[in-house]
Write an enzyme that holds these catalytic residues in place. Structure first.
Site, PDB file in Angstrom:
ATOM      1  N   ASP A 487      66.172 128.304  71.968  1.00 37.77           N
ATOM      2  CA  ASP A 487      64.850 128.363  71.731  1.00 37.77           C
ATOM      3  C   ASP A 487      64.503 126.620  72.015  1.00 37.77           C
ATOM      4  OD1 ASP A 487      63.866 130.618  71.089  1.00 37.77           O
ATOM      5  OD2 ASP A 487      64.435 130.334  69.023  1.00 37.77           O
TER       6      ASP A 487
HETATM    7  C1  GLC Z   1      64.734 126.220  66.186  1.00 41.29           C
HETATM    8  C2  GLC Z   1      65.714 127.053  65.505  1.00 41.29           C
HETATM    9  C3  GLC Z   1      65.565 128.601  66.207  1.00 41.29           C
HETATM   10  C4  GLC Z   1      64.098 128.754  66.070  1.00 41.29           C
HETATM   11  C5  GLC Z   1      63.214 127.622  66.692  1.00 41.29           C
HETATM   12  C6  GLC Z   1      61.833 128.016  66.329  1.00 41.29           C
HETATM   13  O1  GLC Z   1      64.795 124.902  65.745  1.00 41.29           O
HETATM   14  O2  GLC Z   1      67.016 126.634  65.655  1.00 41.29           O
HETATM   15  O3  GLC Z   1      66.164 129.142  65.380  1.00 41.29           O
HETATM   16  O4  GLC Z   1      63.739 130.069  66.920  1.00 41.29           O
HETATM   17  O5  GLC Z   1      63.434 126.561  65.998  1.00 41.29           O
HETATM   18  O6  GLC Z   1      61.323 128.104  65.025  1.00 41.29           O
HETATM   19  C1  GLC Z   2      67.826 131.081  66.274  1.00 35.46           C
HETATM   20  C2  GLC Z   2      66.939 131.821  66.929  1.00 35.46           C
HETATM   21  C3  GLC Z   2      67.416 132.826  67.944  1.00 35.46           C
HETATM   22  C4  GLC Z   2      67.807 131.683  69.221  1.00 35.46           C
HETATM   23  C5  GLC Z   2      68.672 130.577  68.360  1.00 35.46           C
HETATM   24  C6  GLC Z   2      68.790 129.455  69.319  1.00 35.46           C
HETATM   25  O1  GLC Z   2      68.872 131.720  65.650  1.00 35.46           O
HETATM   26  O2  GLC Z   2      66.669 133.115  65.901  1.00 35.46           O
HETATM   27  O3  GLC Z   2      66.486 133.497  68.728  1.00 35.46           O
HETATM   28  O4  GLC Z   2      68.392 132.301  69.994  1.00 35.46           O
HETATM   29  O5  GLC Z   2      68.078 129.960  67.175  1.00 35.46           O
HETATM   30  O6  GLC Z   2      67.854 128.586  69.631  1.00 35.46           O
END
Ligand code: GLC
Ligand code: GLC
Length: 814
Positions: A487
């Site tokens: 993300d």
């Molecule tokens: C990131 C997180 C991820 C999340 C994203 C948006 O810091 O690791 O899990 O999806 O932020 O909230």
């Molecule tokens: C968090 C989010 C997932 C994403 C990951 C890496 O676990 O839920 O969707 O892939 O962070 O950013």
């Protein structure tokens, strides 16, 4: 250092001191009504949706930690002393404190001045309520005169509104009190047809429903005025902050034990029958009374608890294993499977680290969560797949999440994550292999929930694949969009405004930045879809998908290989990300894992080289870090990943979710020693002995463990709700132990450590029980298979004939 111990026989983790480094949670509820409960009875409850149907209040990020919960107070009416058997919120010294977190229940208690209290909290199957069964025992030589006060704080239903819109909420709160039951009915008079109730099995000495009357002005939950003086105020809430508190007086003879039951629940009335009498404003309680009466009876509560135990016996009985490693056994047989149920139900919505407000069910997350859960509840997995697919867009793209109550996709946490649609193929393939239920592919499913747009699920899968091919960049690799699985690798954002969301802001139209990760995932998904097409007899399509996969593989090899490992991406300027040419962030874990899982480079040594690089550059004693070297400053063109201080989250922590990809990749290379070693590094049970370092619960996986660049290397965060649960479960059960559902039958292809002499397992697959025995005869992974005494070629146990109940499988490994 430990704060408790595993009781594997009871399938419990037993916490023996209340002051754990962080609140150690468990979850109540399996299907619709859920609660979070900490080891000191903190937490909250909700019906289906942690944001939209919140029943009780919680104070996030508060001091002291973990404020708000299912609190019970005891008061000695002679000495006038009062305390909390769960330690919080009074935090009086307690003796014999214990919290037993089990499968869908928690038992919390302690002894104070020879008065022993134990409370068992659980949610009966198929009911929208929770039961608190409290027993109090007088171990004194003389009679005890006690008061028991229950307490919960009602939330105003939408948790976001509850936390922000007081100008309204302070005036809307309404309750009813009838026959000892407290009914919370805020907004029931207008558009709601549901309410909450809180009941008690004993005759009451009093009750309260207004927070200020219970606590007293300017007081907190640690010393409520009502408890201090030993008398309820019998308050009725009008606006402000409705609560529920019962007061029961007990006289206990020496040695006597009494049980008190509290029931907290959610109830919906048919719209036309909300009130009784119909022209009144009084809740119609005809139906709910029976439910309440039932569970206030100890026999019924006990029976419901036994049913819950049996439910978990059955679920966990689907895959049980005995290996030479205690931590493997414990996690596979109990806790990892249990965590998979929780992540399936709650995705990333409600935990100690997720507020239950921000995130619903993620498209990519929920598809991956299926991998660990599908064998336990295939019909719920089917429903989930159809719900997810119904939020897909006609372009093949997907909303990044949907709200469980409405099942409608939304863009609250952004859109255009270009990996999203491919995960649908991965999730559906897992479902099909487990169940053989190909009828799901014919189900008509709308796009974006628009009536009239329905197409068979199979077409959704086709569009998922197409979506990637329609979005290729300058090298022929998939465009990354907002981000892929990571993300925080935001190559099109270019955000320079403080506080701006990386999830919803895009400054570039994104026709340059490409992802090798999506390339690898595409190869994997194309292979899965080809196999599905083959099963359907659509050979032409199967051939085409394989060709698409092969073409992508060529592109990845040509433009996605950095010389010693797979590149991560190309940025918006067409420059490499995750390359030895980079100043920082030279190697990332994700493409190494996914490309090898997809089979890229298995034959010609690229895979081996990539995994060596992972081992050398990314391996630590606490797991494999996401990237190295960590980003030491903010890079405008990389986005959120470089906002995290080095060693945390996506910036070079051990982001556990992707460790099992490398574990699977190692098994594909036949390296069981390394696979199991990596598995053990992040195995929470194996880390129990360093609980003071790890700090999160030792019975569940967490999202991240701080990497070596962080001052707190080894410290875990974001426990419970993480894709680590499903992927680790898949990695250990299907790839290390090697017991994999396939279209042709159950495959048994173990890649276990060389020093293991073998293992035994019981796996129920499509209704048939497989008794599996693996015996090591030599150091390798080649399988000699015997099924019910007869030799079988290969490593797949063919589907047994109809009516077969059990199959004996023996495997010799050499
Ligand atoms: C990131 C997180 C991820 C999340 C994203 C948006 O810091 O690791 O899990 O999806 O932020 O909230
Ligand atoms: C968090 C989010 C997932 C994403 C990951 C890496 O676990 O839920 O969707 O892939 O962070 O950013």
């Amino acid at each position: 250092m430990r704060y408790g111990y595993f009781d594997d026989k009871q399938r419990e983790y037993v916490i023996t001191r209340p002051d754990t480094p962080l609140p150690w949670l468990n979850y109540l509820g399996c299907e619709a009504y859920f609660g979070l409960i900490s080891n000191t009875a903190g937490g909250y409850s909700f019906y289906r949706d942690a944001r939209l149907r919140r029943l009780t209040r919680y104070r996030y990020n508060n001091v002291p930690l973990d404020s708000g919960g299912r609190y019970i107070y005891l008061r000695d009416n002679e000495s006038q002393e009062f305390w909390s058997p769960s330690w919080q919120p009074t935090r009086q010294p307690v003796e014999d404190y214990v919290c037993r977190h089990g499968m869908g229940y928690s038992i919390i208690g302690s002894t104070h001045d020879k008065i022993e209290t134990r409370t068992r909290y659980f949610v009966p199957l198929d009911e929208d309520l929770e039961i608190w069964q409290m027993t109090v025992t007088n171990h004194r030589r003389k009679p005890a005169r006690l008061s028991v006060f229950s307490s919960i704080e009602f939330c105003l239903w939408d948790a976001l509104d509850d936390a922000t819109n007081f100008q309204r909420n302070f005036s809307t709160g309404q309750v009813e009190f009838e026959d000892g039951v407290i009914y919370h009915k805020t907004e029931y008079r207008e558009r709601r047809d549901h309410f909450a109730y809180f009941a008690c099995s004993h005759k009451l000495a009093g009750y309260d429903t207004q927070r200020e009357a219970f606590l007293g002005a300017y007081r907190g939950w640690e010393n409520p005025a009502v408890v201090e003086r030993g008398r309820s105020a019998n308050s009725e809430a009008h606006g402000w902050a409705p609560i529920g508190s019962h007061h029961v007086k007990l006289r206990l003879k020496p040695g006597e034990t009494r049980q008190i039951i509290f029931v907290l629940g959610y109830f919906e009335n048919p719209r036309a029958q909300k009130f009784e009498p119909p022209d009144s404003q009084t809740i119609n309680k005809r139906e709910v009374r029976a439910v309440i009466a039932k569970y206030l009876q100890a026999e019924n509560a006990d029976a419901a608890f036994e049913a819950l135990r049996r439910h978990w016996d059955n679920l966990l009985g689907l895959y049980q294993v005995k290996t030479p490693d205690l931590h493997t056994n414990r996690m596979v047989n109990i806790w990892n499977a249990y965590q998979c149920m929780v992540t399936f139900n709650l995705s990333r919505s409600a935990s100690f680290f997720e507020s239950g407000i921000g995130r619903g069910l993620g498209f990519r997350d929920s598809n991956q969560d299926l991998l660990g859960f599908v064998h336990m509840a295939p019909s719920r997995a089917r429903e989930r797949i159809l719900d997810l697919a119904a939020t897909q867009l006609s372009s093949g793209g997907a909303y990044h999440q949907y709200q469980p109550l409405t099942k409608r996709g939304n863009n609250d946490v952004g859109s255009n994550f270009n990996d999203d649609p491919l995960w649908l193929i991965v999730g559906v393939a897992a479902y099909l292999k487990e169940t053989g239920d190909f009828s799901v592919l014919d189900e008509p499913v709308p796009y974006d929930n628009q009536p009239g747009s329905e197409q068979p699920l199979y077409e959704h899968l086709q569009r998922s694949l197409r979506y990637t091919l329609d979005r290729l960049g300058p090298h022929g690799l998939p465009l990354i969009g907002r981000a892929d699985w990571n993300d925080c690798l935001n190559l099109n954002c270019f955000s320079d405004t403080p506080g701006q969301s990386f999830q919803t802001t895009t400054n570039k139209d994104g026709r340059v930045a490409e992802s090798i990760f999506i390339g690898g995932l595409f190869v994997l998904a194309a292979g899965e879809l080809a196999a599905i097409a083959q099963q359907l007899g659509r050979s032409d399509e199967a051939v085409r998908y394989l060709a698409d996969g092969a073409e992508m593989e060529r592109t990845v090899r040509q433009h996605g290989w950095d010389g010693a490992w797979f590149l991560r991406a190309y940025d918006d300027f067409g420059r490499k990300v995750g390359s030895s040419e980079c100043e920082e962030g030279q190697i990332y874990i994700e493409p190494q894992g996914i490309c090898v899982m997809a089979g890229i480079g298995l034959e010609d040594g690229l895979a081996r080289q990539a995994l060596e690089a992972v081992n050398q550059r990314l391996g630590t004693a606490h797991g494999i870090v996401l990237l190295q070297p960590a980003y030491s400053k903010y890079f405008l063109h990389l986005g959120e990943i470089s906002t995290y201080p080095a060693g945390y989250k996506e910036n070079a922590s051990i982001f556990c979710h992707n460790n099992p990809w490398v574990i699977i990749a190692e098994t594909r290379m036949g390296n069981g020693d390394r696979a199991h070693d990596y598995y053990t590094r992040i195995n929470p049970s194996a880390r129990e002995k360093i609980s003071e370092v790890h700090r999160c619960e030792p019975y569940v996986h967490c999202q991240m463990i701080a990497g070596p660049d962080a001052p707190t290397h080894g410290e875990a965060k974001n426990s419970w709700l993480t894709g680590t649960a499903a992927w680790t479960y898949a990695a250990v059960t299907q790839w290390i132990l090697g017991i994999r559902p396939t279209f042709a039958g159950l495959q048994v292809a173990p890649v276990i450590p060389t020093k293991w002499k073998g293992y035994t397992a019981v796996r129920i697959f499509r209704g048939v029980t497989y008794f599996i025995e693996v015996v090591r005869r030599g150091p390798g992974n080649s399988v000699t298979l015997t099924v019910d005494g007869a030799a079988v070629k290969g490593d797949i146990v063919p589907m047994p004939s109809a009516g077969t109940e059990a199959v004996r499988v023996s495997v010799e490994l050499a």
